[in-house]
Design a protein around this motif. Structure first.
Motif, PDB file in Angstrom:
ATOM      1  N   VAL A 184       0.851  -1.195   0.000  1.00 25.21           N
ATOM      2  CA  VAL A 184       0.000   0.000   0.000  1.00 25.21           C
ATOM      3  C   VAL A 184       0.887   1.246   0.000  1.00 25.21           C
ATOM      4  O   VAL A 184       1.795   1.371   0.835  1.00 25.21           O
ATOM      5  CB  VAL A 184      -0.935   0.014   1.229  1.00 25.21           C
ATOM      6  CG1 VAL A 184      -1.708   1.335   1.300  1.00 25.21           C
ATOM      7  CG2 VAL A 184      -1.905  -1.160   1.169  1.00 25.21           C
ATOM      8  N   LEU A 185       0.632   2.155  -0.949  1.00 25.89           N
ATOM      9  CA  LEU A 185       1.343   3.430  -1.044  1.00 25.89           C
ATOM     10  C   LEU A 185       0.373   4.546  -0.690  1.00 25.89           C
ATOM     11  O   LEU A 185      -0.730   4.618  -1.252  1.00 25.89           O
ATOM     12  CB  LEU A 185       1.877   3.644  -2.467  1.00 25.89           C
ATOM     13  CG  LEU A 185       2.752   2.539  -3.071  1.00 25.89           C
ATOM     14  CD1 LEU A 185       3.058   2.840  -4.527  1.00 25.89           C
ATOM     15  CD2 LEU A 185       4.042   2.383  -2.281  1.00 25.89           C
ATOM     16  N   VAL A 186       0.787   5.415   0.228  1.00 34.53           N
ATOM     17  CA  VAL A 186      -0.069   6.534   0.624  1.00 34.53           C
ATOM     18  C   VAL A 186       0.821   7.743   0.884  1.00 34.53           C
ATOM     19  O   VAL A 186       1.989   7.614   1.265  1.00 34.53           O
ATOM     20  CB  VAL A 186      -0.921   6.154   1.874  1.00 34.53           C
ATOM     21  CG1 VAL A 186      -0.025   5.855   3.058  1.00 34.53           C
ATOM     22  CG2 VAL A 186      -1.921   7.241   2.212  1.00 34.53           C
ATOM     23  N   GLY A 328       7.658  13.696  -4.167  1.00 36.70           N
ATOM     24  CA  GLY A 328       7.017  14.571  -5.160  1.00 36.70           C
ATOM     25  C   GLY A 328       7.781  15.801  -5.580  1.00 36.70           C
ATOM     26  O   GLY A 328       7.453  16.428  -6.592  1.00 36.70           O
ATOM     27  N   GLN A 329       8.847  16.181  -4.820  1.00 38.31           N
ATOM     28  CA  GLN A 329       9.528  17.438  -5.153  1.00 38.31           C
ATOM     29  C   GLN A 329      10.127  17.434  -6.558  1.00 38.31           C
ATOM     30  O   GLN A 329      10.098  18.456  -7.252  1.00 38.31           O
ATOM     31  CB  GLN A 329      10.645  17.740  -4.147  1.00 38.31           C
ATOM     32  CG  GLN A 329      10.175  17.986  -2.722  1.00 38.31           C
ATOM     33  CD  GLN A 329      10.370  16.767  -1.843  1.00 38.31           C
ATOM     34  OE1 GLN A 329      10.012  15.658  -2.242  1.00 38.31           O
ATOM     35  NE2 GLN A 329      10.914  16.962  -0.656  1.00 38.31           N
ATOM     36  N   ASN A 388       2.272  12.812  -3.137  1.00 36.84           N
ATOM     37  CA  ASN A 388       1.741  14.174  -2.970  1.00 36.84           C
ATOM     38  C   ASN A 388       1.339  14.829  -4.286  1.00 36.84           C
ATOM     39  O   ASN A 388       1.608  16.010  -4.519  1.00 36.84           O
ATOM     40  CB  ASN A 388       2.763  15.046  -2.226  1.00 36.84           C
ATOM     41  CG  ASN A 388       3.052  14.532  -0.836  1.00 36.84           C
ATOM     42  OD1 ASN A 388       2.168  14.512   0.013  1.00 36.84           O
ATOM     43  ND2 ASN A 388       4.273  14.066  -0.619  1.00 36.84           N
ATOM     44  N   GLN A 389       0.688  14.052  -5.140  1.00 37.88           N
ATOM     45  CA  GLN A 389       0.194  14.581  -6.410  1.00 37.88           C
ATOM     46  C   GLN A 389      -1.299  14.891  -6.309  1.00 37.88           C
ATOM     47  O   GLN A 389      -1.961  14.533  -5.337  1.00 37.88           O
ATOM     48  CB  GLN A 389       0.479  13.590  -7.539  1.00 37.88           C
ATOM     49  CG  GLN A 389       1.969  13.268  -7.697  1.00 37.88           C
ATOM     50  CD  GLN A 389       2.813  14.525  -7.866  1.00 37.88           C
ATOM     51  OE1 GLN A 389       2.590  15.332  -8.773  1.00 37.88           O
ATOM     52  NE2 GLN A 389       3.801  14.696  -6.989  1.00 37.88           N
ATOM     53  N   PRO A 411      -1.819  10.173  -4.931  1.00 33.82           N
ATOM     54  CA  PRO A 411      -2.462  11.442  -4.568  1.00 33.82           C
ATOM     55  C   PRO A 411      -2.315  11.785  -3.085  1.00 33.82           C
ATOM     56  O   PRO A 411      -1.965  10.925  -2.272  1.00 33.82           O
ATOM     57  CB  PRO A 411      -3.932  11.205  -4.933  1.00 33.82           C
ATOM     58  CG  PRO A 411      -4.113   9.727  -4.772  1.00 33.82           C
ATOM     59  CD  PRO A 411      -2.792   9.093  -5.149  1.00 33.82           C
ATOM     60  N   LYS A 412      -2.596  13.043  -2.752  1.00 39.86           N
ATOM     61  CA  LYS A 412      -2.592  13.478  -1.346  1.00 39.86           C
ATOM     62  C   LYS A 412      -3.806  12.866  -0.655  1.00 39.86           C
ATOM     63  O   LYS A 412      -4.946  13.149  -1.030  1.00 39.86           O
ATOM     64  CB  LYS A 412      -2.658  15.008  -1.268  1.00 39.86           C
ATOM     65  CG  LYS A 412      -1.528  15.714  -1.992  1.00 39.86           C
ATOM     66  CD  LYS A 412      -1.828  17.203  -2.147  1.00 39.86           C
ATOM     67  CE  LYS A 412      -0.794  17.870  -3.041  1.00 39.86           C
ATOM     68  NZ  LYS A 412      -1.190  19.226  -3.451  1.00 39.86           N
ATOM     69  N   PHE A 413      -3.544  12.068   0.358  1.00 43.56           N
ATOM     70  CA  PHE A 413      -4.638  11.349   1.018  1.00 43.56           C
ATOM     71  C   PHE A 413      -5.587  12.302   1.738  1.00 43.56           C
ATOM     72  O   PHE A 413      -6.796  12.081   1.759  1.00 43.56           O
ATOM     73  CB  PHE A 413      -4.069  10.323   1.999  1.00 43.56           C
ATOM     74  CG  PHE A 413      -5.100   9.393   2.567  1.00 43.56           C
ATOM     75  CD1 PHE A 413      -5.505   8.291   1.854  1.00 43.56           C
ATOM     76  CD2 PHE A 413      -5.673   9.642   3.812  1.00 43.56           C
ATOM     77  CE1 PHE A 413      -6.471   7.426   2.367  1.00 43.56           C
ATOM     78  CE2 PHE A 413      -6.634   8.795   4.331  1.00 43.56           C
ATOM     79  CZ  PHE A 413      -7.042   7.673   3.607  1.00 43.56           C
TER      80      PHE A 413
END
Length: 440
Positions: A184-186, A328-329, A388-389, A411-413
């Motif tokens: 799981v990626l968050v 995300g940077q 953080n997309q 995405p940003k959770f």
């Protein structure tokens, strides 16, 4: 973790784990006032050796020369670092300019202009690039490429063909296993933010740990073998971190989101392995590579050997499947200085350029290395994720030597309520959405 029911006993599946973060750990590096030119020289030396080996197959009959050795009208191949001259690129001196325009000339999220142009430079000199085959909108400062072309009477280099490094070699994908295993990626939990909904993340935790749903749901949860949190886990109020002495009540306001996050992570770490990466808003160093969040921030979670505080970028292997990810940077900075149809295209470019963060150190802060460039991609990952997309996106790209890479925009959770689940058996992935809105 085990879960008991009347008829069966579910046990969580296991998988092997290997951290590959050593290249991103600053360790014994010391800052002695060195300049950033060293990292560019290291990058050029590394990439030029690679590109020379490719040029011999690409243009075997064409001579390779330096910028200083160019001759007008003579076709050749030159290898060097691209520099993108940008009319609207922010400059620190503009803050002190009395004649600056009151109205910004560009949208704040992108600094491209029709008058932008590219320059290629090596140790011997620099030359302006011309021709329709190399577009300034695609490239950014810091990429090393090989160019086939010839010098014009005006002193420019007319580009006929461009050679990029391409996808790096990839370790063989392990044979398909008989069982499904999930990671799981968050990202973007932003605990402490006024818009953050703690119930959403608690639902995700309950799903991962098997405390949600019927036996079928719990059976699926038992196949989750790893969790990665890709940055921006904490949101500390900006007004409190302005360098002034803080009152005791303000100190507790800063500590509160971290304590809350530790309580939440404690629940995950008690059941399965967890990696947490720092992001731009977390209490870590600003410049890349960001070093692991200190374990003392998480007194509860860090007591478990399943809890790992990792670097950003983060590279690791699960059952010999290689993962590479950032918070995300790198992609967000590329979006400011170049153009693409989506975030996945930016990600693909970084792989084909063999560099995670090509805009560092020009517009993206990084440590001033002297003898290496840790962002060079030596081995192609099987899964490449960026946190953080704005939205979830995913697709597969393939290389000329059989490379197979799953690209994932996480995405940003806190804004979307979406985590991403990847199946280690075949790298298929899907979003996992959690909502807490109730209809009246």
């Amino acid at each position: 973790m085990g879960m008991d029911s009347e008829n069966n006993n579910l046990s969580r599946l296991q998988c092997s784990y290997a951290s590959l973060d050593e290249a991103f750990e600053i360790g014994k590096e010391t800052y002695r006032g060195q300049q950033y030119s060293h990292i560019y020289f290291a990058r050029l030396h590394l990439m030029r050796t690679l590109l020379y080996s490719l040029v011999s197959q690409w243009k075997p009959q064409t001579p390779v020369c330096t910028v200083l050795g160019l001759e007008e009208g003579k076709e050749c191949v030159i290898v060097g670092t691209l520099y993108k001259h940008m009319k609207l690129k922010p400059c620190i001196l503009d803050e002190y300019s009395k004649e600056r325009s009151a109205v910004p000339l560009a949208k704040p999220h992108n600094f491209m202009h029709d008058d932008d142009y590219l320059v290629l430079e090596d140790e011997s000199g620099r030359v302006k690039l011309g021709g329709d085959l190399i577009s300034p909108s695609v490239f950014v400062t810091g990429i090393v490429v090989a160019l086939h072309g010839k010098e014009t009477g005006a002193g420019d280099f007319s580009v006929l063909e461009v050679l990029e490094a391409g996808l790096p070699p990839q370790i063989e994908f392990p044979l398909k296993s008989r069982e499904d295993k999930y990671i799981v990626l968050v990202s973007g939990l932003n605990v402490g933010n006024s818009n953050c909904n703690p119930l959403q993340f608690q639902l995700l935790i309950d799903h991962i740990t098997g405390h949600l749903g019927d036996e079928k749901e719990q059976s699926i949860a038992s196949q989750i073998v790893h969790v990665v949190i890709a940055g921006n886990s904490i949101d500390i109020p900006r007004g409190l971190t302005n360098g002034q002495n803080l009152a005791s009540k303000d100190l507790s306001r800063i500590a509160e989101p971290i304590k809350e996050l530790d309580i939440l992570l404690n629940q995950i770490a008690a059941g399965l392995p967890l990696d947490i990466m720092p992001g731009p808003n977390d209490p870590a160093n600003f410049s890349l590579p960001q070093q692991p969040l200190h374990r003392c921030l998480f007194p509860g979670s860090s007591a478990y050997n399943t809890f790992r505080s990792c670097t950003n970028p983060h590279s690791f292997e699960l059952d010999n499947i290689r993962f590479l990810g950032t918070s995300g940077q790198n992609v967000d900075d590329l979006e400011k200085y170049s153009d693409a149809k989506d975030k996945l295209e930016f990600m693909e470019r970084t792989l084909r350029w063999r560099h995670i963060a090509p805009t560092a150190p020009n517009t993206l802060g990084c440590y001033p290395y002297t003898d290496k460039d840790p962002f060079f991609i030596e081995s192609c990952p099987h899964v490449y994720f960026v946190g953080n997309q704005d939205k979830y996106e995913s697709r597969v790209i393939k290389g000329s030597e059989g490379q197979f890479v799953r690209l994932i925009s996480v995405p940003k959770f806190s804004e979307s309520g979406v985590a991403v689940v990847v199946n280690l058996r075949d790298l298929e992935c899907h979003p996992l959405s959690f909502g807490t809105q109730f209809s009246s």
